[in-house]
Design a protein around this motif. Structure first.
Motif, PDB file in Angstrom:
ATOM      1  N   ARG A  22       0.836  -1.201   0.000  1.00  0.00           N
ATOM      2  CA  ARG A  22       0.000   0.000   0.000  1.00  0.00           C
ATOM      3  C   ARG A  22       0.870   1.251   0.000  1.00  0.00           C
ATOM      4  O   ARG A  22       0.544   2.241  -0.656  1.00  0.00           O
ATOM      5  N   ARG A  26       0.759   4.189  -2.759  1.00  0.00           N
ATOM      6  CA  ARG A  26       0.491   5.583  -2.380  1.00  0.00           C
ATOM      7  C   ARG A  26       1.630   6.498  -2.832  1.00  0.00           C
ATOM      8  O   ARG A  26       1.381   7.581  -3.368  1.00  0.00           O
ATOM      9  N   ARG A  40      -5.439   4.651  -2.343  1.00  0.00           N
ATOM     10  CA  ARG A  40      -5.002   5.031  -1.003  1.00  0.00           C
ATOM     11  C   ARG A  40      -5.822   4.425   0.125  1.00  0.00           C
ATOM     12  O   ARG A  40      -5.290   4.128   1.183  1.00  0.00           O
ATOM     13  N   PRO A  42      -8.283   1.501   1.539  1.00  0.00           N
ATOM     14  CA  PRO A  42      -8.801   0.147   1.308  1.00  0.00           C
ATOM     15  C   PRO A  42     -10.332   0.092   1.236  1.00  0.00           C
ATOM     16  O   PRO A  42     -10.879  -0.667   0.441  1.00  0.00           O
ATOM     17  N   ASP A  52      -8.418  -4.810  -2.277  1.00  0.00           N
ATOM     18  CA  ASP A  52      -7.574  -3.893  -1.505  1.00  0.00           C
ATOM     19  C   ASP A  52      -7.270  -2.721  -2.433  1.00  0.00           C
ATOM     20  O   ASP A  52      -7.788  -2.674  -3.559  1.00  0.00           O
ATOM     21  N   VAL A  53      -6.427  -1.796  -1.976  1.00  0.00           N
ATOM     22  CA  VAL A  53      -6.078  -0.682  -2.860  1.00  0.00           C
ATOM     23  C   VAL A  53      -5.424  -1.235  -4.122  1.00  0.00           C
ATOM     24  O   VAL A  53      -4.745  -2.261  -4.094  1.00  0.00           O
ATOM     25  N   ALA A  97      -2.510  -4.219  -3.891  1.00  0.00           N
ATOM     26  CA  ALA A  97      -1.614  -4.313  -2.732  1.00  0.00           C
ATOM     27  C   ALA A  97      -1.567  -5.761  -2.259  1.00  0.00           C
ATOM     28  O   ALA A  97      -2.600  -6.425  -2.160  1.00  0.00           O
TER      29      ALA A  97
END
Length: 145
Positions: A22, A26, A40, A42, A52-53, A97
Motif C-alpha cells: 500500500r 500511495r 489510497r 482500502p 484492496d487498494v 496491494a
C-alpha cells in the motif's frame, strides 16, 4: 555504435519478486499527482469492487522497464543518449496491494529511425502463481546513434 540486432527475440530470466505494498502504491500515486482514493483507501477500493487498494495503471513501470535486457553490455546501448519513446500497458487485472510480481522481458524489435535507434521491449508482469497480470510495451530511443 549500433545496437546489436542479434538481441531481437531474446528473452531474459524473470526479475526478482517485487512485493506491492500500500505504501509503494500511495508513493507512486503521489509522484504522479493522482489523488484517486482507490489508490489510497482500502475501504474506497473495496467499495469499487477491489480486494484492496489498487495501483495506478502505469505502476508496473516501477519493475517492468526491461532491467537485465538493457543492462547487457553486448546490446551496445549508450545510456547517456537514451530517452523513453513510448509506453503502454495491457491489463488482465489491476495490480493490487499484496501482489508479488515478477517480470519477464524480451526484446521484440531493434530498428534505425533517422539517426536514432528504437529498441522495443515487451514485458510480461506475472503474479506469484505465474498468472499474467499485465503486459508492458516500451520503446527506448537511443538518440544520435
Amino acid at each position: 555504435m549500433a545496437l546489436n540486432t542479434d538481441f531481437i527475440g531474446r528473452k531474459f530470466p524473470p526479475s526478482p519478486p517485487y512485493e506491492v505494498s500500500r505504501v509503494k502504491i500511495r508513493e507512486f500515486a503521489d509522484a504522479i499527482g493522482d489523488q484517486n482514493p482507490i489508490y489510497r483507501d482500502p475501504e474506497a477500493a473495496k467499495a469499487a469492487g477491489h480486494p484492496d487498494v489498487i495501483a495506478p495503471p502505469t505502476f508496473p513501470i516501477v519493475i517492468a522497464l526491461g532491467g537485465d535486457a538493457l543492462a547487457d553490455p553486448d546490446l551496445g546501448l549508450n545510456y547517456a543518449m537514451v530517452v523513453h519513446g513510448e509506453q503502454r500497458f495491457e491489463y488482465v487485472r489491476p495490480v493490487v496491494a499484496g501482489d508479488v510480481l515478477t517480470c519477464e522481458a524480451s526484446i521484440s524489435d531493434i530498428r534505425k529511425a533517422g539517426s536514432n535507434h528504437l529498441l522495443k521491449i515487451v514485458t510480461e508482469v506475472k503474479d506469484a502463481g505465474g498468472a499474467l497480470v499485465a503486459t508492458s510495451y516500451n520503446t527506448i530511443v537511443e538518440r544520435g546513434a
